[in-house]
Design a protein around this motif. Structure first.
Motif, PDB file in Angstrom:
ATOM      1  N   UNK A   1       0.612   1.254   6.699  1.00  0.00           N
ATOM      2  CA  UNK A   1       0.726   2.497   5.927  1.00  0.00           C
ATOM      3  C   UNK A   1       0.436   2.325   4.441  1.00  0.00           C
ATOM      4  N   UNK A   2      -0.094   1.164   4.051  1.00  0.00           N
ATOM      5  CA  UNK A   2      -0.472   0.964   2.655  1.00  0.00           C
ATOM      6  C   UNK A   2      -1.978   1.126   2.518  1.00  0.00           C
ATOM      7  N   UNK A   3      -2.426   1.563   1.336  1.00  0.00           N
ATOM      8  CA  UNK A   3      -3.872   1.715   1.160  1.00  0.00           C
ATOM      9  C   UNK A   3      -4.528   0.340   1.047  1.00  0.00           C
ATOM     10  N   UNK A   4      -5.842   0.302   1.173  1.00  0.00           N
ATOM     11  CA  UNK A   4      -6.576  -0.954   1.296  1.00  0.00           C
ATOM     12  C   UNK A   4      -6.361  -1.862   0.098  1.00  0.00           C
ATOM     13  N   UNK A   5      -6.353  -1.297  -1.093  1.00  0.00           N
ATOM     14  CA  UNK A   5      -6.165  -2.107  -2.303  1.00  0.00           C
ATOM     15  C   UNK A   5      -4.794  -2.770  -2.305  1.00  0.00           C
ATOM     16  N   UNK A   6      -3.746  -1.998  -1.965  1.00  0.00           N
ATOM     17  CA  UNK A   6      -2.391  -2.551  -1.938  1.00  0.00           C
ATOM     18  C   UNK A   6      -2.257  -3.571  -0.816  1.00  0.00           C
ATOM     19  N   UNK A   7      -2.893  -3.322   0.331  1.00  0.00           N
ATOM     20  CA  UNK A   7      -2.888  -4.302   1.421  1.00  0.00           C
ATOM     21  C   UNK A   7      -3.391  -5.644   0.944  1.00  0.00           C
ATOM     22  N   UNK A   8      -4.505  -5.636   0.236  1.00  0.00           N
ATOM     23  CA  UNK A   8      -5.088  -6.882  -0.266  1.00  0.00           C
ATOM     24  C   UNK A   8      -4.140  -7.580  -1.237  1.00  0.00           C
TER      25      UNK A   8
ATOM     26  N   UNK B   1      13.411  -6.042 -14.924  1.00  0.00           N
ATOM     27  CA  UNK B   1      14.761  -5.902 -15.483  1.00  0.00           C
ATOM     28  C   UNK B   1      15.293  -4.483 -15.353  1.00  0.00           C
ATOM     29  N   UNK B   2      14.404  -3.503 -15.408  1.00  0.00           N
ATOM     30  CA  UNK B   2      14.810  -2.109 -15.254  1.00  0.00           C
ATOM     31  C   UNK B   2      14.825  -1.707 -13.775  1.00  0.00           C
ATOM     32  N   UNK B   3      13.818  -2.145 -13.043  1.00  0.00           N
ATOM     33  CA  UNK B   3      13.666  -1.696 -11.662  1.00  0.00           C
ATOM     34  C   UNK B   3      14.710  -2.290 -10.727  1.00  0.00           C
ATOM     35  N   UNK B   4      15.335  -3.382 -11.134  1.00  0.00           N
ATOM     36  CA  UNK B   4      16.377  -3.985 -10.305  1.00  0.00           C
ATOM     37  C   UNK B   4      17.543  -3.023 -10.105  1.00  0.00           C
ATOM     38  N   UNK B   5      17.673  -2.033 -11.000  1.00  0.00           N
ATOM     39  CA  UNK B   5      18.766  -1.063 -10.904  1.00  0.00           C
ATOM     40  C   UNK B   5      18.374   0.196 -10.128  1.00  0.00           C
ATOM     41  N   UNK B   6      17.131   0.264  -9.656  1.00  0.00           N
ATOM     42  CA  UNK B   6      16.649   1.474  -8.988  1.00  0.00           C
ATOM     43  C   UNK B   6      16.860   1.405  -7.478  1.00  0.00           C
ATOM     44  N   UNK B   7      16.777   2.570  -6.843  1.00  0.00           N
ATOM     45  CA  UNK B   7      16.986   2.699  -5.404  1.00  0.00           C
ATOM     46  C   UNK B   7      15.638   2.664  -4.671  1.00  0.00           C
ATOM     47  N   UNK B   8      15.650   2.352  -3.377  1.00  0.00           N
ATOM     48  CA  UNK B   8      14.386   2.238  -2.640  1.00  0.00           C
ATOM     49  C   UNK B   8      13.473   3.457  -2.748  1.00  0.00           C
ATOM     50  N   UNK B   9      14.047   4.678  -2.778  1.00  0.00           N
ATOM     51  CA  UNK B   9      13.205   5.875  -2.819  1.00  0.00           C
ATOM     52  C   UNK B   9      12.473   6.014  -4.156  1.00  0.00           C
ATOM     53  N   UNK B  10      12.907   5.246  -5.158  1.00  0.00           N
ATOM     54  CA  UNK B  10      12.250   5.298  -6.456  1.00  0.00           C
ATOM     55  C   UNK B  10      11.055   4.338  -6.548  1.00  0.00           C
ATOM     56  N   UNK B  11      10.840   3.562  -5.493  1.00  0.00           N
ATOM     57  CA  UNK B  11       9.720   2.625  -5.425  1.00  0.00           C
ATOM     58  C   UNK B  11       8.591   3.245  -4.600  1.00  0.00           C
ATOM     59  N   UNK B  12       7.350   2.938  -4.953  1.00  0.00           N
ATOM     60  CA  UNK B  12       6.213   3.327  -4.112  1.00  0.00           C
ATOM     61  C   UNK B  12       6.196   2.458  -2.857  1.00  0.00           C
ATOM     62  N   UNK B  13       5.351   2.802  -1.889  1.00  0.00           N
ATOM     63  CA  UNK B  13       5.281   2.025  -0.651  1.00  0.00           C
ATOM     64  C   UNK B  13       4.953   0.561  -0.902  1.00  0.00           C
ATOM     65  N   UNK B  14       3.980   0.308  -1.769  1.00  0.00           N
ATOM     66  CA  UNK B  14       3.616  -1.073  -2.065  1.00  0.00           C
ATOM     67  C   UNK B  14       4.714  -1.825  -2.783  1.00  0.00           C
ATOM     68  N   UNK B  15       5.419  -1.145  -3.708  1.00  0.00           N
ATOM     69  CA  UNK B  15       6.509  -1.787  -4.423  1.00  0.00           C
ATOM     70  C   UNK B  15       7.699  -2.064  -3.506  1.00  0.00           C
ATOM     71  N   UNK B  16       7.958  -1.146  -2.562  1.00  0.00           N
ATOM     72  CA  UNK B  16       9.041  -1.397  -1.597  1.00  0.00           C
ATOM     73  C   UNK B  16       8.730  -2.626  -0.755  1.00  0.00           C
ATOM     74  N   UNK B  17       7.467  -2.760  -0.365  1.00  0.00           N
ATOM     75  CA  UNK B  17       7.085  -3.918   0.441  1.00  0.00           C
ATOM     76  C   UNK B  17       7.258  -5.204  -0.369  1.00  0.00           C
ATOM     77  N   UNK B  18       6.925  -5.152  -1.651  1.00  0.00           N
ATOM     78  CA  UNK B  18       7.130  -6.311  -2.506  1.00  0.00           C
ATOM     79  C   UNK B  18       8.626  -6.634  -2.635  1.00  0.00           C
TER      80      UNK B  18
END
Length: 332
Positions: free
Chosen positions: A190-197, A151-168
């Motif tokens: 370009x994502x770390x192994x944990x986020x890849x999984x 509900x909060x993050x829907x108002x944020x810009x792409x640069x405010x997301x981490x790489x994994x969150x941007x991919x999501x």
């Protein structure tokens, strides 16, 4: 539309694409063909420059301007030919029935609009939702892809997301219109192994819920082994082998696939030098005669240098474009 499990969604047949540049004609795709069924994951595997992403972009209809020219072939979705469809019809299918997750989410997302706006826009245009309805659906989609505090993050810009969150967020955007077929182009680059999984688990979960067909473009053999049903191996703009994932890992049917398998790190080879494929992929401006892999192939014979191998059926749905495919399989 209700998708029947195993229903044939996509057929790509004998697809040829050229890039007409100042340096000459690059033969980027040279007879690519594969199919995808509902609920099935087809992994398209190969080195950079093999034509994986160009095939996906041609399927999506976003590679239809110079210098790229589709010279031959067919792309059918539910039996409907897409290459001869009008731009309006292609636009209707794109997003509604087929969607694509691009390799670099930071480049694919517009930096001047919020993530929520970019998801909501297609809902308002395609589904006729008002702003409140579209915002609520965007929040639901972000929650679906497990973005905390949607509900909060829907108002944020792409640069405010981490790489994994941007991919999501990219996955959420691609799922907004409930596509039947999803193309994921290197979704974990370009994502770390944990986020890849986490990303791959998320895609598998959503696919199972919706019975989507999934094309996974990657060069990561470990990911392929975990999630794919079938594999199409590409080299120099051509499918050189197709097989069920278990069959291909058990016994590769093409020397290129065999070499890729040997390059995988293995626990039982601890302390040994990792094997590599000698040489480099050929320039698409000057593909060698015969089998394009022959300059790098350890099994090369005179015939390979002069005669282009045609796909050979090896049983159980396996096909290999090698003159000596049966010998390769038997020796694996």
């Amino acid at each position: 539309m209700t998708i029947v499990d195993g229903e044939l969604l996509l057929e790509v047949e004998d697809l040829h694409v050229e890039f007409r540049t100042e340096d000459g004609v690059a033969n980027v795709l040279n007879g690519v063909g594969y199919h995808v069924r509902a609920g099935e994951t087809v992994a398209v595997l190969g080195e950079s420059g093999s034509g994986k992403s160009v095939t996906a972009q041609t399927i999506m209809g976003i590679l239809d301007m110079p210098p790229a020219v589709v010279t031959e072939g067919s792309v059918r979705f539910h039996g409907e030919e897409l290459l001869s469809a009008t731009p309006a019809r292609r636009a209707e299918i794109r997003g509604e029935s087929m969607a694509m997750i691009f390799q670099d989410a930071l480049s694919a997302l517009n930096p001047v609009f919020t993530v929520g706006f970019q998801i909501e826009e297609q809902l308002r245009v395609r589904r006729g939702m008002n702003r409140r309805e579209a915002r609520q659906r965007a929040i639901e989609l972000l929650e679906l892809v497990k973005i905390p505090g949607a509900k909060q993050r829907v108002r944020e810009y792409p640069h405010q997301f981490s790489g994994g969150m941007r991919q999501r967020a990219m996955i959420a955007m691609s799922l907004a219109l409930d596509p039947e077929l999803l193309i994921a182009d290197e979704p974990t680059t370009a994502l770390d192994v944990t986020v890849q999984a986490q990303i791959m688990d998320l895609l598998a979960e959503i696919q199972a819920e919706r019975n989507m067909g999934l094309i996974l473009i990657t060069h990561d053999l470990a990911v392929v082994a975990e999630v794919a049903d079938r594999i199409a191996v590409m080299y120099a703009g051509r499918i050189v082998e197709q097989a069920d994932v278990a069959e291909l890992f058990r016994a590769p049917g093409h020397p290129y696939t065999e070499a890729l398998m040997r390059s995988l790190p293995r626990l039982d080879l601890k302390g040994q030098t990792l094997q590599t494929i000698k040489g480099l992929p050929p320039s698409l401006l000057d593909i060698p005669p015969g089998c394009p892999f022959h300059p790098r192939c350890e099994r090369v014979q005179d015939k390979c240098r002069t005669e282009r191998p045609e796909p050979l059926g090896l049983g159980f749905g396996r096909v290999s474009a090698c003159h000596f495919a049966e010998e390769v399989v038997s020796r694996a």
